[in-house]
Design an enzyme around this catalytic site. Structure first.
Site, short mmCIF file in Angstrom:
data_model
loop_
_atom_site.label_atom_id
_atom_site.label_comp_id
_atom_site.label_asym_id
_atom_site.label_seq_id
_atom_site.Cartn_x
_atom_site.Cartn_y
_atom_site.Cartn_z
N GLY A 1 2.02 2.52 5.34
CA GLY A 1 3.15 1.65 5.68
C GLY A 1 3.78 2.06 7.02
O GLY A 1 4.16 1.20 7.82
N GLU B 1 5.59 -3.26 0.96
CA GLU B 1 5.66 -3.01 -0.49
C GLU B 1 4.92 -1.71 -0.74
O GLU B 1 3.69 -1.69 -0.75
CB GLU B 1 5.01 -4.18 -1.25
N GLY C 1 0.83 -1.20 0.00
CA GLY C 1 0.00 0.00 0.00
C GLY C 1 0.86 1.25 0.00
O GLY C 1 2.01 1.23 -0.45
N SER C 2 0.31 2.31 0.52
CA SER C 2 0.98 3.61 0.43
C SER C 2 2.06 3.76 1.52
O SER C 2 1.96 3.14 2.58
CB SER C 2 -0.05 4.72 0.59
N CYS D 1 1.83 0.40 -9.07
CA CYS D 1 2.88 0.92 -8.18
C CYS D 1 4.15 1.22 -8.95
O CYS D 1 4.88 2.14 -8.58
CB CYS D 1 3.15 -0.06 -7.05
#
Ligand code: NAD
Length: 479
Positions: A204, A221, A199-200, A255
């Site tokens: 994170g 990630e 995610g962002s 991403c």
């Protein structure tokens, strides 16, 4: 006292009760033969083949993702990972012997990968199926139980994942817990043995803070601004096609999408002309508007539509020129593939991760200037270098830190199961895919076995007599 939140849809158990069930089963999973893990993966493989239409339908429902893109980026990518894992699993799970130093002659050493235990997978919405299933493959291969929290923004896929897990697994082994950040927050309070978050960067940090409470290991990630650098020696038609493909895939909600382009000033206009031509070939053959194309997805929801349209508007107001594209339709959540020129460095589009089909193009006059421009941002998830000059290639790869990179290509490093995938700093921590993914979900237990009692370090035990001291002296000198 407030009752514990329940885990809807996939299970009737409260989240703590589900966790406790998985904790109990994790002990049994630890003792299982590798062949049992492989059997679980093979069942998953068959399910993916049998449910191809349902997967495509769920993705289309959530954001009109074209079936071909779902086939390639959600199903094929999952099955590639799965089959690669199956063909290497015995080898990855086997103890790895290490050499013996002189001082420890008489011992054997090896590294044994063991399951971490109960793991949490939090998935984003942009590849909502693949980014839940891919870490699940690694978790199962490594012998773990797993709870998956899909994104609430892609409800059709979340429901499909729940059905998949109900059909394939006992919930003590794999369960789906649906919900938003409140459910995620409840999950994060539990002492998982590993958290795999995609995610962002903002979220994170929240995940890592929660993990710190239990000293739980994390794989993060994350995202960021991934640049494409195009020098004056590049094959411009090829570069333009690959950049437009990488940006147009999933309507830019990838991403590792090229976020912005830095091109040598001498070839900017030619590159932009090639990008316009590539966009027409891909998304408006015969002059049909892109909005009628079946090959181009929509923005996932109104919130993200407003965010991306806002970036476009802000860039225009700050003086950026729209080279082509620029049409938006809120009712359809449609944003046309758009190339922007001369967006100021401090405009939002040049500062935030775009995550939509807008592509700002800026110029550089020397490679060192390009490097400086990229390195003003946090370290990117991906770096794309387009050049025919080996020295320029070496220079860019050496001077721009990034999670991963492609030379004369975009996106495809992600699809290579032998290449560990992940970010660096703001774009992530840890690696996934193939062996790296297996190891993310494994504890590396280092074992030393004494074969012959006499050859241990017993002569150096206390009391520290002169003899011991002399022997230590010899040891320092010779070993
Ligand atoms: P997000 O961070 O908003 O959400 C991801 C997940 O976290 C969702 O399941 C969400 O429910 C959950 N979440 C949201 N707020 C939370 C909170 N406060 N506490 C705990 N959990 C919370 O990300 P997104 O919008 O779904 O995805 C887009 C981002 O993900 C982009 O930055 C993109 O670059 C990144 N991404 C990275 C990769 C990669 O492999 N590195 C892949 C896909 C997406």
């Amino acid at each position: 006292m407030a009752s514990a939140p329940t885990a809807p849809a996939a299970t009737q158990l409260s989240i703590p009760a589900l966790f406790a069930r998985q904790r109990g089963r994790a002990e049994a999973l630890r003792r299982e033969a590798v062949s049992s893990r492989a059997a679980r993966l093979r069942r998953l493989d068959t399910w993916l083949t049998d449910n191809r239409d349902a997967i495509c339908e769920a993705l289309y429902t959530d954001f009109r993702k074209p079936a071909v893109e779902t086939d390639v980026t959600e199903i094929w990518s999952s099955q590639t990972e799965l089959r690669h894992t199956l063909s290497h699993l015995e080898q990855w799970a086997a103890p790895r012997r290490v050499g013996t130093p002189m001082a420890l002659v008489g011992t054997n050493g090896w590294v044994q990968a063991e399951p971490k235990g109960v793991t949490l997978i939090i998935a984003p919405w942009n590849y909502p199926f693949y980014l839940a299933v891919d870490p699940l493959i690694s978790a199962l291969a490594a012998g773990n139980a797993a709870i998956i929290k899909p994104s609430e923004m892609t409800p059709a896929v979340a429901e499909l994942l729940a059905r998949m897990c109900r059909e394939l697994f006992d919930e003590a082994e794999v369960a789906v817990v649906q919900g938003d950040k409140e459910v995620a927050t409840e999950l994060l309070k539990l002492p998982f043995d590993h958290i795999f978050f995609t995610g962002s960067p903002q979220v994170g940090k929240i995940v890592m803070r929660a993990a710190a409470e239990h000293l739980t290991s994390v794989t993060l990630e994350l995202g960021g601004k991934s640049p494409a650098v195009v020098d004056e020696t590049a094959n411009l038609r090829d570069a333009a096609e690959k950049i437009i493909w990488g940006k147009g895939l999933n309507a830019g909600q990838t991403c590792v999408a090229p976020d912005y382009v830095l091109v040598h000033e001498a070839v900017r206009d030619e590159l932009v002309a090639e990008m316009r031509a590539a966009t027409q070939r891909f998304y408006s053959p015969g002059g049909r508007p892109v909005s009628e194309s079946d090959s181009f997805a929509r923005i996932v929801n109104d919130h993200h539509f407003g965010r991306v349209a806002g970036l476009l508007e802000d860039a225009r107001q700050q003086g950026a020129e729209v080279a082509f594209g620029g049409t938006t339709d809120a009712a359809q959540r449609f944003i046309e593939p758009t190339v922007l020129l001369d967006a100021p460095a401090d405009s939002r589009i040049m500062q935030e991760e775009i995550f939509g089909p807008l592509l700002p193009v800026s110029t550089f006059s020397s490679l060192s200037r390009a490097v400086d421009l990229v390195n003003t941002h946090p370290k990117p998830l991906a770096l794309y270098v387009f050049t025919q000059d080996r020295e320029n290639q070496r220079y860019l790869l050496q001077n721009i830190p990034a999670g991963g990179a492609c030379v004369n290509e975009t996106i495809l490093h992600l699809a290579h199961p032998e290449l560990p995938f992940g970010g660096f700093g703001n774009s992530g921590i840890g690696r996934c895919h193939g062996h790296a993914g297996f190891m993310a979900f494994s504890n590396e237990k280092s074992v030393l076995k004494q074969r012959v009692g006499l050859t241990s370090l017993k002569p150096l035990y206390p009391p520290y007599t002169n003899t011991v001291s002399k022997m230590v002296g010899l040891l320092l000198r010779w070993l």
